[in-house]
Motif scaffolding. Structure first.
Motif, PDB file in Angstrom:
ATOM      1  N   LEU A 120       0.833  -1.199   0.000  1.00 45.48           N
ATOM      2  CA  LEU A 120       0.000   0.000   0.000  1.00 45.48           C
ATOM      3  C   LEU A 120       0.869   1.249   0.000  1.00 45.48           C
ATOM      4  CD1 LEU A 120      -2.588  -1.127   2.711  1.00 45.48           C
ATOM      5  CD2 LEU A 120      -2.780  -1.344   0.218  1.00 45.48           C
ATOM      6  N   THR A 121       0.288   2.362  -0.371  1.00 49.47           N
ATOM      7  CA  THR A 121       1.035   3.619  -0.397  1.00 49.47           C
ATOM      8  C   THR A 121       0.644   4.557   0.739  1.00 49.47           C
ATOM      9  OG1 THR A 121      -0.597   4.577  -1.900  1.00 49.47           O
ATOM     10  CG2 THR A 121       1.343   3.515  -2.891  1.00 49.47           C
ATOM     11  N   SER A 122      -0.445   4.262   1.424  1.00 48.91           N
ATOM     12  CA  SER A 122      -0.885   5.119   2.528  1.00 48.91           C
ATOM     13  C   SER A 122      -1.643   4.267   3.535  1.00 48.91           C
ATOM     14  CB  SER A 122      -1.783   6.252   2.021  1.00 48.91           C
ATOM     15  OG  SER A 122      -2.948   5.730   1.405  1.00 48.91           O
ATOM     16  N   ARG A 123      -1.903   4.850   4.689  1.00 47.54           N
ATOM     17  CA  ARG A 123      -2.597   4.125   5.744  1.00 47.54           C
ATOM     18  C   ARG A 123      -4.017   3.784   5.298  1.00 47.54           C
ATOM     19  NH1 ARG A 123      -1.961   3.860  11.412  1.00 47.54           N
ATOM     20  NH2 ARG A 123      -3.889   3.350  12.504  1.00 47.54           N
ATOM     21  N   PRO A 124      -4.422   2.511   5.423  1.00 45.32           N
ATOM     22  CA  PRO A 124      -5.781   2.137   5.014  1.00 45.32           C
ATOM     23  C   PRO A 124      -6.823   2.703   5.963  1.00 45.32           C
ATOM     24  CG  PRO A 124      -4.703   0.301   6.109  1.00 45.32           C
ATOM     25  CD  PRO A 124      -3.656   1.374   5.944  1.00 45.32           C
ATOM     26  N   ARG A 125      -8.057   2.779   5.492  1.00 45.02           N
ATOM     27  CA  ARG A 125      -9.137   3.330   6.308  1.00 45.02           C
ATOM     28  C   ARG A 125     -10.141   2.265   6.740  1.00 45.02           C
ATOM     29  NH1 ARG A 125      -9.231   8.807   6.419  1.00 45.02           N
ATOM     30  NH2 ARG A 125      -7.967   9.932   4.904  1.00 45.02           N
ATOM     31  N   ASP A 126     -10.228   1.155   6.023  1.00 46.40           N
ATOM     32  CA  ASP A 126     -11.196   0.131   6.403  1.00 46.40           C
ATOM     33  C   ASP A 126     -10.577  -0.819   7.417  1.00 46.40           C
ATOM     34  OD1 ASP A 126     -10.556  -2.691   4.686  1.00 46.40           O
ATOM     35  OD2 ASP A 126      -9.675  -0.829   3.912  1.00 46.40           O
ATOM     36  N   LEU A 127     -11.418  -1.341   8.313  1.00 43.96           N
ATOM     37  CA  LEU A 127     -10.952  -2.141   9.434  1.00 43.96           C
ATOM     38  C   LEU A 127     -10.205  -3.394   8.996  1.00 43.96           C
ATOM     39  CD1 LEU A 127     -10.891  -2.603  12.504  1.00 43.96           C
ATOM     40  CD2 LEU A 127     -13.120  -3.737  12.281  1.00 43.96           C
ATOM     41  N   ALA A 128     -10.723  -4.106   8.000  1.00 38.54           N
ATOM     42  CA  ALA A 128     -10.101  -5.369   7.590  1.00 38.54           C
ATOM     43  C   ALA A 128      -8.676  -5.156   7.089  1.00 38.54           C
ATOM     44  CB  ALA A 128     -10.948  -6.048   6.511  1.00 38.54           C
ATOM     45  N   THR A 129      -8.470  -4.101   6.289  1.00 41.38           N
ATOM     46  CA  THR A 129      -7.123  -3.845   5.771  1.00 41.38           C
ATOM     47  C   THR A 129      -6.193  -3.354   6.880  1.00 41.38           C
ATOM     48  OG1 THR A 129      -8.140  -3.218   3.657  1.00 41.38           O
ATOM     49  CG2 THR A 129      -5.820  -2.687   3.944  1.00 41.38           C
ATOM     50  N   MET A 130      -6.712  -2.549   7.801  1.00 39.03           N
ATOM     51  CA  MET A 130      -5.885  -2.137   8.936  1.00 39.03           C
ATOM     52  C   MET A 130      -5.447  -3.343   9.753  1.00 39.03           C
ATOM     53  SD  MET A 130      -7.287   1.479  10.464  1.00 39.03           S
ATOM     54  CE  MET A 130      -8.977   0.979  10.728  1.00 39.03           C
ATOM     55  N   GLN A 131      -6.366  -4.293   9.966  1.00 37.36           N
ATOM     56  CA  GLN A 131      -6.014  -5.483  10.727  1.00 37.36           C
ATOM     57  C   GLN A 131      -4.992  -6.332   9.986  1.00 37.36           C
ATOM     58  OE1 GLN A 131     -10.036  -6.930  11.420  1.00 37.36           O
ATOM     59  NE2 GLN A 131      -9.941  -6.293  13.550  1.00 37.36           N
ATOM     60  N   ALA A 132      -5.126  -6.416   8.666  1.00 38.62           N
ATOM     61  CA  ALA A 132      -4.152  -7.162   7.872  1.00 38.62           C
ATOM     62  C   ALA A 132      -2.772  -6.520   7.981  1.00 38.62           C
ATOM     63  CB  ALA A 132      -4.608  -7.232   6.416  1.00 38.62           C
ATOM     64  N   CYS A 133      -2.721  -5.198   7.901  1.00 36.06           N
ATOM     65  CA  CYS A 133      -1.445  -4.499   8.047  1.00 36.06           C
ATOM     66  C   CYS A 133      -0.858  -4.719   9.438  1.00 36.06           C
ATOM     67  CB  CYS A 133      -1.641  -2.999   7.793  1.00 36.06           C
ATOM     68  SG  CYS A 133      -1.841  -2.552   6.064  1.00 36.06           S
ATOM     69  N   ALA A 134      -1.721  -4.740  10.449  1.00 39.06           N
ATOM     70  CA  ALA A 134      -1.235  -4.988  11.809  1.00 39.06           C
ATOM     71  C   ALA A 134      -0.633  -6.377  11.925  1.00 39.06           C
ATOM     72  CB  ALA A 134      -2.375  -4.816  12.809  1.00 39.06           C
ATOM     73  N   MET A 135      -1.267  -7.362  11.291  1.00 41.12           N
ATOM     74  CA  MET A 135      -0.728  -8.727  11.325  1.00 41.12           C
ATOM     75  C   MET A 135       0.637  -8.796  10.642  1.00 41.12           C
ATOM     76  SD  MET A 135      -4.170 -10.922  10.471  1.00 41.12           S
ATOM     77  CE  MET A 135      -5.628 -10.791  11.502  1.00 41.12           C
ATOM     78  N   LEU A 136       0.775  -8.075   9.529  1.00 41.24           N
ATOM     79  CA  LEU A 136       2.054  -8.037   8.839  1.00 41.24           C
ATOM     80  C   LEU A 136       3.107  -7.265   9.637  1.00 41.24           C
ATOM     81  CD1 LEU A 136       0.834  -7.314   5.209  1.00 41.24           C
ATOM     82  CD2 LEU A 136       2.180  -9.293   5.899  1.00 41.24           C
ATOM     83  N   GLY A 137       2.678  -6.184  10.247  1.00 44.11           N
ATOM     84  CA  GLY A 137       3.637  -5.274  10.878  1.00 44.11           C
ATOM     85  C   GLY A 137       4.015  -5.583  12.308  1.00 44.11           C
TER      86      GLY A 137
END
Length: 384
Positions: A70-87
């Protein structure tokens, strides 16, 4: 020893340090390893001189933005959670490596709001953090973004840091962000000046601040001041400064803004009622009961209640509401919601005569009651 001034920070026994996403990530969304290592070097020096450090860190979602493509912080919950799992794994691994270079162990603590709103889980989190500190480990605390949902989020790690400060009975809290403290106007405005010392938050109630955070963070100055309110009103002083100034801040230098503690230490039970517990209902009071509660020495009796809202059971936290709609206190209720309507407006003597022993007890005992907004800032929004 509670740090009563900046100069006392180097001697404080236990510190909670919170760093935000904007201070830990590069513009492309990847984790800034240089910034992370620089922070750890400073905290390791504090640890070597005998201070206990609890690190509350943002950055899991931000650290996952790049790996997720991604190029910027996501706004939807599912994508934020996916990024958290990766990060999250990357984040704690980098902290482990950086602290290991100083022969210091770290322990990860992922918390959700549910861990603080439920009394048993609050106490368990408290015991776990205390044990880590006793073992000489640096707890690395973050919100568990991978599993939280909107209605149970802390909203920002600033508030999490304040609650953790109470959990571990910290002697001071340091909030690291991308601006050097509170200013008398937005820092981008020409002529804005840094406020060095705040003895009482009522002094800065009129300062213009923003609720908007950075592109990779979530909290603006509004959330910082809410965190300061939670910490200082129960005895934890706060330094708010930029991450580049962390060494100077912990050395007691005049950087950022020092917020003096505005209240005395209180019990963990009362701290939980005041700041962490999720209320399950509302009790509307008449004018007399409101005055009695605000006086700080009276329990709430059935005679002073005019209306009951919500579905709660004995022992649940509830809000106490004045006739004008303002939430004036929070407390643990001694009745089920279904039992209260028949008791409202009646004296304890009449209830005992008609219904017998046990119905003349307080609805909220004064030992289980905490007043709202004691330091001049507005309190949290009332529960709906």
């Amino acid at each position: 020893m509670i740090a009563q001034s900046r100069s006392a920070l180097p001697a404080a026994r236990r510190l909670v340090v919170k760093i935000g996403s904007s201070s830990l990530t590069r513009a492309d969304g990847h984790l800034d390893l240089g910034a992370l290592r620089a922070l750890v070097d400073v905290l390791a020096a504090c640890h070597r001189r005998g201070q206990e450090i609890v690190l509350v860190t943002s950055g899991a979602i931000a650290a996952g933005i790049g790996p997720a493509g991604l190029t910027s912080r996501p706004r939807d919950l599912a994508t934020m959670q996916a990024c958290a799992m990766l990060g999250q794994g990357q984040l704690v691994a980098r902290y482990s490596e950086a602290f290991a270079a100083h022969d210091i162990r770290v322990g990860q603590a992922l918390l959700t709001a549910e861990d603080t709103v439920r009394r048993a889980r609050y106490r368990n989190a408290q015991r776990s953090l205390e044990k880590l500190l006793a073992l000489g480990v640096v707890p690395v605390v973050n919100e568990n973004d991978a599993v939280t949902v909107d209605e149970l989020r802390f909203g920002d790690n600033d508030r999490l840091a304040a609650l953790v400060s109470h959990l571990v009975r910290a002697d001071a809290m340091v909030l690291l962000t991308d601006v050097d403290g509170l200013h008398d106007a937005p820092p981008s405005r020409p002529g804005a000046r840094r406020i060095s010392h705040v003895a009482d938050l009522s002094q800065v109630a009129g300062v213009e601040v923003t609720a908007r955070g950075s592109a990779v963070g979530t909290g603006g100055m509004v959330t910082k001041l809410e965190s300061v309110r939670i910490a200082t009103q129960d005895g934890v002083p706060v330094v708010l400064t930029c991450a580049d100034n962390v060494a100077a801040a912990l050395a007691g230098d005049d950087v950022g803004t020092f917020f003096a503690a505005g209240g005395k230490r209180t019990t963990a039970r009362r701290l939980w009622i005041a700041h962490a517990a999720r209320t399950e209902g509302r009790l509307h009071l008449d004018a007399g009961a409101t005055r009695a509660v605000l006086g700080g020495r009276a329990s709430l009796l059935p005679a002073g209640i005019t209306r009951v809202e919500g579905h709660f059971e004995t022992g649940d936290p509830v809000e106490l509401v004045a006739p004008d709609g303002a939430v004036v206190a929070r407390g643990l209720v001694a009745y089920d919601a279904a039992d209260l309507p028949a008791l409202l407006g009646r004296s304890t003597y009449a209830l005992r005569d008609e219904l017998g022993e046990g119905y003349d007890r307080e609805v909220v005992h004064r030992d289980d009651l905490v007043l709202e907004g004691r330091n001049g800032l507005s309190s949290r929004p009332a529960s709906s």
